[in-house]
Enzyme design. Structure first.
Site, PDB file in Angstrom:
ATOM      1  N   ASP A   1       0.044   3.253   3.515  1.00 18.62           N
ATOM      2  CA  ASP A   1      -0.684   2.049   3.941  1.00 18.62           C
ATOM      3  C   ASP A   1      -0.228   0.855   3.110  1.00 18.62           C
ATOM      4  O   ASP A   1      -0.496   0.779   1.907  1.00 18.62           O
ATOM      5  CB  ASP A   1      -2.189   2.250   3.766  1.00 18.62           C
ATOM      6  CG  ASP A   1      -2.702   3.384   4.633  1.00 18.62           C
ATOM      7  OD1 ASP A   1      -2.360   3.406   5.823  1.00 18.62           O
ATOM      8  OD2 ASP A   1      -3.429   4.247   4.103  1.00 18.62           O
ATOM      9  N   LEU A   2       0.405  -0.087   3.761  1.00 18.73           N
ATOM     10  CA  LEU A   2       1.009  -1.232   3.076  1.00 18.73           C
ATOM     11  C   LEU A   2      -0.011  -1.977   2.216  1.00 18.73           C
ATOM     12  O   LEU A   2      -1.072  -2.373   2.708  1.00 18.73           O
ATOM     13  CB  LEU A   2       1.604  -2.193   4.115  1.00 18.73           C
ATOM     14  CG  LEU A   2       2.417  -3.354   3.537  1.00 18.73           C
ATOM     15  CD1 LEU A   2       3.685  -2.856   2.881  1.00 18.73           C
ATOM     16  CD2 LEU A   2       2.733  -4.366   4.618  1.00 18.73           C
ATOM     17  N   ASP A   3       0.319  -2.174   0.959  1.00 19.02           N
ATOM     18  CA  ASP A   3      -0.516  -2.937   0.021  1.00 19.02           C
ATOM     19  C   ASP A   3      -1.890  -2.317  -0.190  1.00 19.02           C
ATOM     20  O   ASP A   3      -2.833  -2.990  -0.615  1.00 19.02           O
ATOM     21  CB  ASP A   3      -0.676  -4.404   0.481  1.00 19.02           C
ATOM     22  CG  ASP A   3       0.656  -5.136   0.505  1.00 19.02           C
ATOM     23  OD1 ASP A   3       1.545  -4.755  -0.273  1.00 19.02           O
ATOM     24  OD2 ASP A   3       0.798  -6.083   1.293  1.00 19.02           O
ATOM     25  N   GLU A   4      -2.033  -1.033   0.138  1.00 18.90           N
ATOM     26  CA  GLU A   4      -3.335  -0.389  -0.004  1.00 18.90           C
ATOM     27  C   GLU A   4      -3.300   0.777  -0.986  1.00 18.90           C
ATOM     28  O   GLU A   4      -4.275   1.522  -1.112  1.00 18.90           O
ATOM     29  CB  GLU A   4      -3.823   0.123   1.357  1.00 18.90           C
ATOM     30  CG  GLU A   4      -3.880  -0.946   2.425  1.00 18.90           C
ATOM     31  CD  GLU A   4      -5.231  -1.055   3.093  1.00 18.90           C
ATOM     32  OE1 GLU A   4      -5.914  -0.013   3.221  1.00 18.90           O
ATOM     33  OE2 GLU A   4      -5.605  -2.178   3.475  1.00 18.90           O
TER      34      GLU A   4
ATOM     35  N   GLY B   1       0.113  -8.330   2.711  1.00 17.40           N
ATOM     36  CA  GLY B   1       1.182  -8.700   3.636  1.00 17.40           C
ATOM     37  C   GLY B   1       2.004  -9.877   3.167  1.00 17.40           C
ATOM     38  O   GLY B   1       2.093 -10.153   1.972  1.00 17.40           O
TER      39      GLY B   1
END
Lengths: 293, 293, 293, 293
Positions: free
Chosen positions: C235-238, C210
């Site tokens: 999925d953000l940053d995943e 994030g």
């Protein structure tokens, strides 16, 4: 073949200081030493800009110093410590800390610690090993170190910890090292030894706290794995970090490979943290460490 | 608490190959295995573009393999090795190598090797330690390993080496590790064990060969120091490099600091090289290594 | 002064394969190539032991290869791909990928990408830069690259993304790089380009996902900071990690120092990931990457 | 999007000091500042134990400082510099250094320097680029920087260097960066700019000095390659080292791969060295550097 090159080989005193930042702090401390014929061996300072807090580590030669050892504390307090509203701690490098090691089933950190101890690399006594397993007794025996085994569970933990505290007290332990000790210490226990329990966690925190970090690292597909040594606080794996390091891994590495490569990292990172602590090079402030290398 | 995750935990065979590069080599080897119901566990290959030489390491499961163990050598030779003009070597992962350690006055590499040995991290036997000093006898005794001390000098070296060879022979030693052994082996001695003597040198070779590399590093004012593990050849510190690593240093580090930080590097780099050798992951070609990780 | 040493300088074909593991896979593929007079330039394979899935990257010389380029796909499918139930993809190294760069206010990754582009280090075309800021237009202009600015907000995002897709389509973009692009792409957008959007995140994920990771790193008092390049998923940053690296920091480093040191890490880690993608050395499986270096 | 977090953003003064070590030095300097209401922003010191030489870098806030800027030099000299027999140099952080870049055929370091310059990361002016090739003129033109090309050979070198010195003089250049400049400067030229010419060499010195270090590294079969930034002295590749770093390589890497991976290292190591110099954090003593990070 002299291994030690630490402060312990010197006849010196060390003061660790923190206090509100203001003009003239360095001048005051260094003038106090110069005025009393103290030759500075090492000096380092740091200002936390956000909190406006000043930190200092100064070590000076006791040979020729005009204030007798047993009056340094009161003299420093009178002329410097109290006027500048300092928190400070005086150490003599000839004082040899007493260290206890806690261990469970994995021995690589313990072997490494005992090798350094045996070869005289560190200026420390290790009179006591505590474990929740019998596995490492043979290792302790080889070095003639007392080994106390406790079967810990949720029910008997308060009772066991009370006995452990008695042991720590009777051996006059200054610092504890959790060398891959797989039991969680109670908040009460931890609270009694602030900044005096050093843990090694097998990940680069804050990633992968808690159990089985190599499994989590494998699942996430990271390209580096790490190890973190920190002071233990009531918040599991959240204490102030002393030292961290990482190594590169790739898709070929199984969980077992990560654990194998990680073990080397763990023992080296833990050893560095212990050395920094024994040399009185660490200070804790707002859950972070100042490390005067 | 199983530490090994090496080939030794498998019922497998390994072949190391090098030969002139040509089309169809991978196909021939893999087809031979597939044809005999061999499941490949690991396969890796490399072509040296300049010399047009092909290298391969292949490991396969012996469970279900149609050729009996004692006929693999002759069958592989007939169908693959001879037709393709290969140099090759067959190993069974159940064969436990025998390792001798040579040591002088510094014990950090020896301690580390014995810790790994004692905890079962490596699949190896260490029945013999040879030294030119008495210092490490106590360490050997703790692990119940035979310790032979030889006072070596220029005059008696041939005689001493003859006795050492006898020892190596009687203990059926496969591989020797010079764990900071501060004696130079004669060319004759080295020639008898090609690719079977592993040394650790305390610099990033080719910088600072020879004696006192930490002093030289300090004098030169380098900002990194290193350690190099290599196979020993007749040219001192010039043998094929298996593994190297470095750490950052700065102007604050004295020669003693460099030595202290360097020791950790030395033992880890040497341990990695030994592991690679024991796993039969190294090949030597034109004074360089191919390392199948 | 030739900078490229990539596959692009060769007249070669590359196949990336994944399929259920079984005996004889390597033999089948290599035999197909050998049978058609294909000289293997690089071959690498991997088996995911848990899922029993086989992965391979093989590159071979098209000079002398008996199957014409336009029939390789159908021949491989008939003889190998279909019988072995493979997912596979054929590439010709002469095909030059088209890349779009997304950027916001920080230019260090963009400068680095354009420097490599301009000097011919990568075999790629960069016809398009997209931004939500005007700041980098001048940089794009210097290299004569079209620069499209979109003011994005929560309300107009669907509309803006539709226009961006049109642009990507009209420029025939193969791969997108988010070079510190500070806008979150919608799930719909991301779903349209699986494994074709590369992001750089300024922390060692999964730590500090994030916003404002350097602030979080400072607060936590970590002793290393990192950068992570990964494929973008919903999925953000995943998403699956392609490349990571770290550098050491200490208590002296302010948030601004972390950001300054981190920028160098970010641009190098991102550049390595882009290079690996352009060379067709990456595969994605279960949110992890296989990277054939 | 403020990139600078250097001393240049402050209204401060910096003094670099070296002198014979004696008691009371730190006290004297800090008391001088405190006495004149100077708030210390950064202070660091070092004692070379062998030579008994003291080094210090101190930076203090000019806001509220009681001595006017134009009298600091004389006041410091009178009260501190002369009595303590110091070599010292005063800088004001608002003074913007002027830097010239020398380049030949490889542009990666130049691109990186100009990107940092253009984005305001460094507090510096770059009015001049000198080259022995035409290749980089286009790059210079993009940033509007004067580009002077000289065809140098053994015969005309004195004449060319005379012209270069004129240029350096007319542009009032403070510091020169050899950004992979493949010409050897004459001893006379070097002698005129002691501690003011920064070079990047593409190996971890002292290994592989001179030409073609990546070829030599490949031949030797090293497992790490490096880059070294140093001040230029009359002894080629032997000047005091400012910064070094390395990356791991293996047997798969061709000479071209080493060069490709090495370029990233070179530009980062050079940029770090330039930043340290611009921030007045480097001192030279007996062919080594003291770097106050």
């Amino acid at each position: 073949m002299e291994l030690r090159n630490s402060t312990s080989s010197r006849n010196s005193a060390i003061i660790l200081i923190h206090c509100p930042d203001k003009k003239g702090l360095v001048a005051a401390v260094t003038r106090f030493l110069a005025h009393n014929n103290g030759n500075i061996l090492e000096i380092d300072q740091h200002v936390d800009k956000l909190s406006q807090v000043f930190f200092m580590r100064v070590e000076w030669d006791l040979d020729g110093f005009l204030i007798p050892d047993d009056q340094i504390e009161s003299e420093f307090s009178k002329h410097i410590g109290t006027p500048f509203d300092m928190h400070w701690q005086l150490y003599f490098s000839r004082e040899k800390p007493k260290m206890a090691v806690f261990v469970s089933g994995y021995g690589h950190c313990l072997y490494d610690i005992l090798a350094r101890y045996d070869s005289g690399e560190w200026y420390v006594d290790i009179p006591l090993i505590i474990s929740n397993h019998p596995h490492m007794k043979q290792v302790a025996d080889r070095y003639g170190i007392d080994y106390h085994q406790f079967d810990v569970n949720q029910e008997n933990k308060p009772e066991v910890e009370a006995k452990q505290k008695e042991l720590l007290h009777s051996y006059e332990i200054d610092v504890m090292v959790l060398a891959r000790y797989m039991q969680i210490l109670s908040d009460n226990f931890v609270a009694d030894y602030p900044g005096r329990i050093i843990n090694i966690h097998h990940s680069f925190l804050p990633a992968f706290p808690g159990a089985r970090p190599y499994h989590s690292a494998f699942q996430r597909g990271v390209k580096v794995i790490g190890a973190t040594s920190h002071y233990v606080t009531a918040d599991l794996d959240e204490g102030p970090i002393i030292e961290q390091d990482v190594i590169h891994v790739n898709h070929r590495h199984s969980v077992e490979d990560l654990a194998r490569k990680g073990r080397d990292l763990e023992k080296i990172v833990l050893a560095r943290a212990i050395w920094l602590h024994l040399e009185r090079r660490t200070m804790v402030f707002e859950n972070r460490t100042i490390v005067f290398q």
